[in-house]
Design a protein around this motif. Structure first.
Motif, short mmCIF file in Angstrom:
data_model
loop_
_atom_site.label_atom_id
_atom_site.label_comp_id
_atom_site.label_asym_id
_atom_site.label_seq_id
_atom_site.Cartn_x
_atom_site.Cartn_y
_atom_site.Cartn_z
N VAL A 165 0.35 9.12 -2.50
CA VAL A 165 1.71 8.80 -2.05
C VAL A 165 1.62 8.18 -0.66
N GLN A 166 2.42 7.14 -0.45
CA GLN A 166 2.41 6.45 0.84
C GLN A 166 3.82 6.09 1.25
N VAL A 167 4.01 5.94 2.54
CA VAL A 167 5.21 5.32 3.08
C VAL A 167 4.81 3.94 3.56
N LEU A 168 5.50 2.93 3.04
CA LEU A 168 5.27 1.54 3.45
C LEU A 168 6.42 1.11 4.34
N GLU A 169 6.08 0.43 5.41
CA GLU A 169 7.11 -0.02 6.34
C GLU A 169 6.98 -1.52 6.55
N GLY A 170 8.13 -2.18 6.62
CA GLY A 170 8.10 -3.61 6.90
C GLY A 170 9.47 -4.22 6.66
N ASP A 171 9.55 -5.53 6.95
CA ASP A 171 10.79 -6.23 6.73
C ASP A 171 11.09 -6.25 5.24
N ASN A 172 12.27 -5.77 4.86
CA ASN A 172 12.67 -5.83 3.45
C ASN A 172 11.69 -5.07 2.53
N ALA A 173 11.14 -3.96 3.05
CA ALA A 173 10.03 -3.28 2.36
C ALA A 173 10.36 -2.83 0.94
N ILE A 207 -5.00 -1.88 -4.57
CA ILE A 207 -3.53 -1.82 -4.51
C ILE A 207 -3.07 -1.75 -3.06
N LEU A 208 -3.71 -0.91 -2.26
CA LEU A 208 -3.32 -0.84 -0.84
C LEU A 208 -3.51 -2.19 -0.14
N THR A 209 -4.56 -2.90 -0.51
CA THR A 209 -4.81 -4.23 0.08
C THR A 209 -3.65 -5.19 -0.21
N ARG A 210 -3.08 -5.09 -1.39
CA ARG A 210 -1.93 -5.97 -1.71
C ARG A 210 -0.75 -5.69 -0.79
N PHE A 211 -0.52 -4.40 -0.50
CA PHE A 211 0.58 -4.07 0.43
C PHE A 211 0.28 -4.65 1.81
N GLU A 212 -0.95 -4.44 2.28
CA GLU A 212 -1.31 -4.91 3.62
C GLU A 212 -1.24 -6.43 3.72
N LYS A 213 -1.70 -7.12 2.68
CA LYS A 213 -1.68 -8.58 2.70
C LYS A 213 -0.26 -9.12 2.67
N ALA A 214 0.68 -8.31 2.17
CA ALA A 214 2.09 -8.72 2.15
C ALA A 214 2.83 -8.26 3.40
N ASP A 215 2.08 -7.85 4.43
CA ASP A 215 2.67 -7.42 5.71
C ASP A 215 3.44 -6.12 5.63
N LEU A 216 3.12 -5.29 4.64
CA LEU A 216 3.68 -3.93 4.64
C LEU A 216 2.65 -3.04 5.33
N LYS A 217 3.11 -2.20 6.25
CA LYS A 217 2.20 -1.28 6.94
C LYS A 217 2.24 0.07 6.25
N ILE A 218 1.06 0.67 6.08
CA ILE A 218 0.98 2.02 5.53
C ILE A 218 1.14 2.97 6.71
N VAL A 219 2.32 3.58 6.84
CA VAL A 219 2.59 4.42 8.01
C VAL A 219 2.39 5.91 7.71
N ALA A 220 2.15 6.24 6.41
CA ALA A 220 1.81 7.61 6.02
C ALA A 220 1.13 7.51 4.66
N ALA A 221 0.18 8.40 4.39
CA ALA A 221 -0.50 8.38 3.09
C ALA A 221 -1.21 9.70 2.85
N LYS A 222 -1.19 10.16 1.61
CA LYS A 222 -2.01 11.32 1.24
C LYS A 222 -2.26 11.33 -0.26
N MET A 223 -3.40 11.91 -0.64
CA MET A 223 -3.69 12.09 -2.06
C MET A 223 -3.35 13.52 -2.43
N ILE A 224 -2.56 13.67 -3.49
CA ILE A 224 -2.15 15.01 -3.90
C ILE A 224 -2.16 15.12 -5.42
N GLN A 225 -2.27 16.35 -5.89
CA GLN A 225 -2.10 16.66 -7.32
C GLN A 225 -0.69 17.23 -7.45
#
Ligand code: CMP
Length: 140
Positions: A73-81, A22-40
């Motif tokens: 949970v992640q923050v994705l950044e990009g044009d028209n994100a 799933i993260l690869t799909r975001f990266e391939k679409a030019d969205l940058k993962i600028v924050a991420a963490k795994m939480i319960q």
């Protein structure tokens, strides 16, 4: 415009071991993962996050599902994100999700639908701040 959006990889997708895909799909679409963490999520955290759905009949099931295991949970950044992420996700109900979208490929039901993404600039701002302090979000 350059935007940030909140993305959640839900417990079903974590359990299926498809975090990376799933993260690869975001990266391939030019969205940058600028924050991420795994939480319960605790019950209180899930209820607060989904407060706008409190009166909906599915609220209880949604909260139990979202607390059934860890999420990423992640923050994705990009044009028209915000809109771009929603296109990558596909329709809320995986049975209505277009071929090739994350939900079409990884989701099994409207509750276990693999991912969440903010639906507007106002919700993106609220949702990003719900999970991340300003100093947990990188810029690059
Ligand atoms: P999400 O984008 O995380 O926002 C609310 C969630 O409620 C949604 O994804 C679905 O997983 C879940 N849900 C369950 N039933 C419904 C429904 N009838 N309509 C919308 N969302 C639903």
């Amino acid at each position: 415009a350059l935007e940030r959006t909140l993305s959640i990889i839900k417990p079903d997708a974590v359990a299926k071991n498809v975090i990376g895909e799933i993260l690869t799909r975001f990266e391939k679409a030019d969205l940058k993962i600028v924050a991420a963490k795994m939480i319960q999520l605790s019950q209180e955290q899930a209820e607060g996050f989904y407060a706008e759905h409190k009166e909906r009949p599915f609220f209880g099931d949604l909260v139990s599902f979202m607390t059934s295991g860890p999420v990423v949970v992640q923050v994705l950044e990009g044009d028209n994100a915000i809109a771009k992420n929603r296109e990558l996700m596909g329709a809320t109900n995986p049975q209505e999700a277009a071929a090739g979208t994350i939900r079409a490929d990884f989701a099994s039901s409207i509750d276990a639908n693999a991912v969440h993404g903010s639906d507007s600039p106002a919700s993106a701002e609220r949702e990003v701040a719900y999970f991340f302090a300003a100093d947990e979000i990188t810029s690059r």
